[in-house]
Design an enzyme around this catalytic site. Structure first.
Site: not given
Length: 312
Positions: A221, A138, A53, A40, A156, A59, A204, A215, A98-100
């Site tokens: 940092c 989101y 998304e 994707w 996020d 998942t 991270c 990084c 795939l969840g709910y």
């Protein structure tokens, strides 16, 4: 990315480094050089991106790949999904763990909205995309960013962790949003949001892999310099007393206070048991400084009488 690509104000008050352009360039260069490959990320089709998304909400990404491909093989366009039997979509969702299942129902209804309310063409802004069933802020922003390069800064859990650690941004949603918006280059939400989420997912992480993953923000940092890798989703400080990571942080913190120091001046400030010819002596400190020099953080001139300073 160049200065001309950035916003009109490239200085950053507050916790962000002064040179925001350099921070942006370092992250985008790191991401474009090497990042995890997901299908994707190779498309700008809003339908394909929306499916990814919604699937990835519950998942792990590596497990989503096969399900995403199977889903698009069965319903390759938003029109195909809109015309599908909802029970078949829900069954697919359940069969692929795939969840709910209500996510499948909402995705099917969103496809019908695109068909019926938008003549089959996806809306292009986060605000419009949020009108689709089951598409929260989101997800709407992600589709706008990755399909249309028209999104806002993603904030996020991973991004909050990165900003908290790297730039000591306070644990406050409005502060995270302000910092994220300041860092976002104008008109580049696609690459930027992918890059900063990749940083949080690869380097991270809750257990950081700063050096292992190279990084790009180590020189700025706060956590890397101090050895304190706590974060909003990492409430307990990892064990690092006496570790090489802690010693690196002490070197950086000490050199911030002095223009330069010789090894035998720096050593006792890093370890109280420093002894020039001991286990924790010049050889040990020279190796530590060599690592930091390789990372572009310090400069060292000479051998036994070496002088160490932060790289400017």
């Amino acid at each position: 990315m160049t200065d001309g690509d950035a916003g009109s104000d490239d200085t950053a008050p507050g916790p962000l480094p002064d040179d925001v352009v350099a921070v942006r360039d370092a992250l985008v260069s790191w991401y474009e050089t090497d990042h995890r490959s997901y299908p994707w990320r190779e498309t700008e089709d809003p339908y394909e991106i929306l499916v990814s998304e919604v699937m990835s909400q519950q998942t792990q990404l590596d497990r989503v790949v096969d399900a995403w491909r199977d889903f698009l093989d069965r319903w390759p366009t938003v029109a195909d999904l809109a015309a599908a039997d909802r029970a078949a979509v829900v069954a697919f969702w359940s069969d692929h763990s795939l969840g709910y299942n209500n996510r499948a129902k909402y995705l099917h209804e969103a496809a019908q909205q695109v068909r019926d309310d938008y003549d089959g063409d996806f809306p292009t802004t986060p605000e419009e995309l949020s009108e689709l069933m089951g598409v929260g802020p989101y997800t709407a922003n992600a589709v706008a960013s990755f399909a249309f390069n028209n999104g806002d800064a993603v904030v996020d859990t991973n991004v909050k962790r990165v900003l908290y650690r790297a730039f000591d941004v306070p644990d406050d949603d409005s502060e995270f949003e302000r910092a994220a918006a300041k860092l976002l280059p104008d008109g580049e939400s696609r690459v930027w949001n992918n890059a900063i989420m990749e940083l949080g997912g690869v380097a991270c992480r809750k257990k950081p892999r700063c050096d292992e993953e190279g990084c790009p923000w180590r020189e700025w940092c706060h956590a890397y310099a101090t050895g304190d890798f706590t974060a909003p989703d990492v409430p307990t400080q990892p064990e690092f007393d006496g570790s090489r990571r802690q010693m690196r942080g002490r070197v950086i913190s000490t050199l911030k206070e002095y223009d330069e120091l010789g090894l035998d001046e720096l050593g006792p400030r890093v370890r109280v048991d420093y002894a020039p010819d001991g286990e924790y002596g010049r050889e040990w400190l020279s190796e530590l400084l060599s690592d930091l020099a390789d990372d572009g953080l310090v400069e060292v001139d000479g051998d036994d009488e070496a002088l160490a300073r932060l790289r400017r």
